[in-house]
Design an enzyme around this catalytic site. Structure first.
Site, PDB file in Angstrom:
ATOM      1  N   HIS A  91      -0.382   5.916  -0.447  1.00 55.19           N
ATOM      2  CA  HIS A  91       0.318   5.056   0.504  1.00 55.19           C
ATOM      3  C   HIS A  91       1.623   4.535  -0.095  1.00 55.19           C
ATOM      4  CE1 HIS A  91      -2.494   2.958  -2.016  1.00 55.19           C
ATOM      5  NE2 HIS A  91      -2.133   1.752  -1.626  1.00 55.19           N
ATOM      6  N   ARG A  92       1.606   4.200  -1.395  1.00 56.27           N
ATOM      7  CA  ARG A  92       2.837   3.729  -2.039  1.00 56.27           C
ATOM      8  C   ARG A  92       3.867   4.855  -2.115  1.00 56.27           C
ATOM      9  NH1 ARG A  92      -1.050   1.417  -5.385  1.00 56.27           N
ATOM     10  NH2 ARG A  92      -1.355  -0.767  -4.845  1.00 56.27           N
TER      11      ARG A  92
ATOM     12  N   ASP B  23       3.221  -4.833  -1.181  1.00 53.30           N
ATOM     13  CA  ASP B  23       1.988  -5.530  -0.846  1.00 53.30           C
ATOM     14  C   ASP B  23       1.122  -4.495  -0.155  1.00 53.30           C
ATOM     15  OD1 ASP B  23       0.682  -8.172  -1.078  1.00 53.30           O
ATOM     16  OD2 ASP B  23       0.392  -7.900   1.070  1.00 53.30           O
TER      17      ASP B  23
ATOM     18  N   THR C 244       5.920  -7.363  -9.717  1.00 53.89           N
ATOM     19  CA  THR C 244       4.474  -7.432  -9.883  1.00 53.89           C
ATOM     20  C   THR C 244       4.152  -7.714 -11.342  1.00 53.89           C
ATOM     21  OG1 THR C 244       2.357  -6.282  -9.581  1.00 53.89           O
ATOM     22  CG2 THR C 244       4.219  -4.950 -10.297  1.00 53.89           C
ATOM     23  N   HIS C 245       3.025  -8.367 -11.570  1.00 50.46           N
ATOM     24  CA  HIS C 245       2.499  -8.550 -12.925  1.00 50.46           C
ATOM     25  C   HIS C 245       1.339  -7.599 -13.174  1.00 50.46           C
ATOM     26  CE1 HIS C 245       4.457 -12.624 -12.399  1.00 50.46           C
ATOM     27  NE2 HIS C 245       4.949 -12.217 -13.548  1.00 50.46           N
ATOM     28  N   ASN C 246       1.085  -6.698 -12.225  1.00 48.45           N
ATOM     29  CA  ASN C 246      -0.019  -5.749 -12.331  1.00 48.45           C
ATOM     30  C   ASN C 246       0.456  -4.504 -13.086  1.00 48.45           C
ATOM     31  OD1 ASN C 246      -1.890  -3.652 -11.843  1.00 48.45           O
ATOM     32  ND2 ASN C 246      -2.485  -4.499  -9.872  1.00 48.45           N
TER      33      ASN C 246
ATOM     34  N   GLY D 257      -8.839  -0.796  -8.252  1.00 45.61           N
ATOM     35  CA  GLY D 257      -9.134  -1.412  -6.965  1.00 45.61           C
ATOM     36  C   GLY D 257     -10.188  -0.637  -6.197  1.00 45.61           C
ATOM     37  N   TYR D 258      -9.850  -0.253  -4.976  1.00 43.10           N
ATOM     38  CA  TYR D 258     -10.798   0.435  -4.094  1.00 43.10           C
ATOM     39  C   TYR D 258     -10.744   1.962  -4.245  1.00 43.10           C
ATOM     40  CZ  TYR D 258     -11.106  -4.127  -1.785  1.00 43.10           C
ATOM     41  OH  TYR D 258     -11.299  -5.463  -1.522  1.00 43.10           O
TER      42      TYR D 258
END
Length: 198
Positions: free
Chosen positions: A183-184, A68, A8-10, A152-153
């Site tokens: 969740h992760r 994802d 990831t680049h996040n 994010g959300y």
């Protein structure tokens, strides 16, 4: 120390994953991916996670992890789902995404605002073998954002299992609280036994 690349680049995801991995596999060095970003043209979380993990493994020669993830709103049939990052357009504007989702649900009463964060983590080993594991975090969507934390959300997601008189959005949680329940985290805990061979 064995190394694994996170595709990831996040920077938010890198920090979150490093904290989660440190709890489960403190001996594992999670390094950020600096290679080209592949086109995520899958239509499922698993397909997109595998696309990213394969690209990172090929670029670095290291085993690779990729996540994802997104939010699935029941009354919207599971949307935004895999389109969570682009819900308001291709600019990946998280504020616009959140505002559009709230607008779409503006007439939906609290009992019907159920949703879940979904994460699929893909592991691609150096020998080419692949695994995917899914984690789900159930809850519902608040009527308006609350809290400065997360991304994010997170500011509109109210996880299940909280005391009714003290419910908070994930935006109001500490990073440690989120990393213990997200969740992760759920997906990674399930994935952890597969990393023992690394």
């Amino acid at each position: 120390m064995p190394r694994i690349v996170l595709a990831t680049h996040n920077p938010h995801k890198v920090e979150e994953f490093q904290a989660i991995v440190a709890e489960v596999r403190p001996d594992l060095d999670v390094v950020a991916y600096d290679g080209p970003e592949p086109v995520e043209d899958g239509v499922t979380f698993a397909a997109n996670a595998l696309i990213k993990a394969r690209a990172a493994a090929a670029h670095t020669g290291l085993p690779a992890l990729a996540d994802d993830s997104g939010i699935a709103v029941d009354v919207l049939g599971g949307s935004p789902g895999v389109f969570s990052a682009y819900w308001a357009g291709h600019k990946k504007d998280s504020t616009a995404n959140l505002e559009l989702l709230l607008d779409q649900l503006s007439d939906v009463a609290d009992p019907h605002r159920t949703a879940q964060f979904v994460s699929v983590i893909a592991l691609v080993r150096s020998n080419g073998t692949e695994e995917t594991i899914e984690g789900r975090w159930p809850g519902r969507l608040a009527m308006q954002p609350a809290g400065p934390g997360g991304f994010g959300y997170d500011p509109i997601f109210v996880p299940d299992g909280q005391p009714a008189d003290a419910e908070r959005t994930v935006g109001e949680w500490s990073s440690a609280e989120k990393n213990a329940s997200s969740h992760r985290s759920r997906a990674f805990v399930a994935l952890a036994p597969l990393l023992e061979s690394l």
